[in-house]
Design a protein around this motif. Structure first.
Motif, PDB file in Angstrom:
ATOM      1  N   VAL A 105       0.887  -1.198  -0.074  1.00  0.00           N
ATOM      2  CA  VAL A 105      -0.098  -0.054   0.090  1.00  0.00           C
ATOM      3  C   VAL A 105       1.001   1.248   0.152  1.00  0.00           C
ATOM      4  CG1 VAL A 105      -1.478   1.249   1.253  1.00  0.00           C
ATOM      5  CG2 VAL A 105      -2.038  -0.970   1.046  1.00  0.00           C
ATOM      6  N   GLN A 106       1.745   1.232   0.738  1.00  0.00           N
ATOM      7  CA  GLN A 106       2.807   2.358   0.856  1.00  0.00           C
ATOM      8  C   GLN A 106       3.383   2.643  -0.647  1.00  0.00           C
ATOM      9  OE1 GLN A 106       6.383   2.123   3.174  1.00  0.00           O
ATOM     10  NE2 GLN A 106       7.047   4.189   2.501  1.00  0.00           N
ATOM     11  N   HIS A 107       3.917   1.578  -1.201  1.00  0.00           N
ATOM     12  CA  HIS A 107       4.598   1.629  -2.464  1.00  0.00           C
ATOM     13  C   HIS A 107       3.424   2.226  -3.590  1.00  0.00           C
ATOM     14  CE1 HIS A 107       8.224  -1.154  -1.725  1.00  0.00           C
ATOM     15  NE2 HIS A 107       8.122   0.153  -0.984  1.00  0.00           N
ATOM     16  N   ALA A 108       2.330   1.852  -3.499  1.00  0.00           N
ATOM     17  CA  ALA A 108       1.375   2.202  -4.368  1.00  0.00           C
ATOM     18  C   ALA A 108       1.031   3.479  -4.265  1.00  0.00           C
ATOM     19  CB  ALA A 108      -0.015   1.341  -4.228  1.00  0.00           C
ATOM     20  N   MET A 109       0.693   4.065  -2.923  1.00  0.00           N
ATOM     21  CA  MET A 109       0.382   5.400  -2.872  1.00  0.00           C
ATOM     22  C   MET A 109       1.737   6.426  -3.159  1.00  0.00           C
ATOM     23  SD  MET A 109      -1.408   5.017   1.043  1.00  0.00           S
ATOM     24  CE  MET A 109      -2.177   6.949   1.112  1.00  0.00           C
ATOM     25  N   SER A 110       2.897   6.032  -2.735  1.00  0.00           N
ATOM     26  CA  SER A 110       4.108   6.582  -3.483  1.00  0.00           C
ATOM     27  C   SER A 110       3.994   6.785  -4.684  1.00  0.00           C
ATOM     28  CB  SER A 110       5.170   6.042  -2.904  1.00  0.00           C
ATOM     29  OG  SER A 110       6.256   6.713  -3.178  1.00  0.00           O
ATOM     30  N   GLN A 111       3.507   5.825  -5.548  1.00  0.00           N
ATOM     31  CA  GLN A 111       3.505   5.824  -6.864  1.00  0.00           C
ATOM     32  C   GLN A 111       2.574   6.690  -7.547  1.00  0.00           C
ATOM     33  OE1 GLN A 111       4.419   2.405  -9.586  1.00  0.00           O
ATOM     34  NE2 GLN A 111       6.567   3.063  -8.742  1.00  0.00           N
ATOM     35  N   LEU A 112       1.547   6.832  -6.618  1.00  0.00           N
ATOM     36  CA  LEU A 112       0.229   7.746  -7.018  1.00  0.00           C
ATOM     37  C   LEU A 112       0.289   9.234  -6.697  1.00  0.00           C
ATOM     38  CD1 LEU A 112      -2.540   4.960  -6.969  1.00  0.00           C
ATOM     39  CD2 LEU A 112      -1.653   6.090  -8.785  1.00  0.00           C
ATOM     40  N   GLY A 113       1.629   9.481  -6.124  1.00  0.00           N
ATOM     41  CA  GLY A 113       1.751  10.975  -5.712  1.00  0.00           C
ATOM     42  C   GLY A 113       1.928  11.185  -4.258  1.00  0.00           C
ATOM     43  N   MET A 114       1.473  10.059  -3.634  1.00  0.00           N
ATOM     44  CA  MET A 114       1.942  10.505  -2.008  1.00  0.00           C
ATOM     45  C   MET A 114       3.149  10.029  -1.395  1.00  0.00           C
ATOM     46  SD  MET A 114      -1.979  10.321  -0.156  1.00  0.00           S
ATOM     47  CE  MET A 114      -1.434  11.630   1.126  1.00  0.00           C
TER      48      MET A 114
END
Lengths: 84, 84
Positions: free
Chosen positions: A22-31
């Protein structure tokens, strides 16, 4: 009628691959400001009955025996009070 | 540092077999007072960064796009404020 939410989350120090994903996905989506994510369960419960004290004690017991695995998970009960 | 919990739960009216299973199990273990149980996810997040307003807006967007499925799930964000 009473309502409660039981939050069951991995203990600190326990590996949580879903949280890392989840952390990686959020990072990739701009967070990229998200430094940690941990994924757990929430169980929303509705009760009938008058004996609030007994219900609270029994729920605490079942959290340990059924709803969470105390070896690797913490639980936290949010009581929402009587609604009717 | 800010913290937030995202609660993702099945919408009212959406079938939740896991919740039904939890209700039955609790009933068998002595809590027949549970009239409804619904099981969802909780995502605990830790953020860095100063721009609180922007973080809140972006998290709201990602809740819809990544963390929940708006067709069948509701989400609710619990902000825990700055801890450092």
């Amino acid at each position: 009628m009473m309502k409660a939410k039981v939050l069951v989350t991995p203990k600190q120090g326990i590996l949580d691959p879903q949280g890392v994903a989840v952390q990686h996905a959020m990072s990739q989506l701009g967070m990229s400001c998200v430094t940690e994510a941990r994924v757990g369960k929430v169980i929303e419960l509705t009760f009938t009955g008058e004996n609030e004290q007994k219900t609270r004690e029994k729920l605490d017991q079942l959290c340990q025996e059924l709803l969470s695995n105390p070896v690797v998970e913490d639980y936290h009960i949010l009581w929402e009070g009587k609604t009717a």
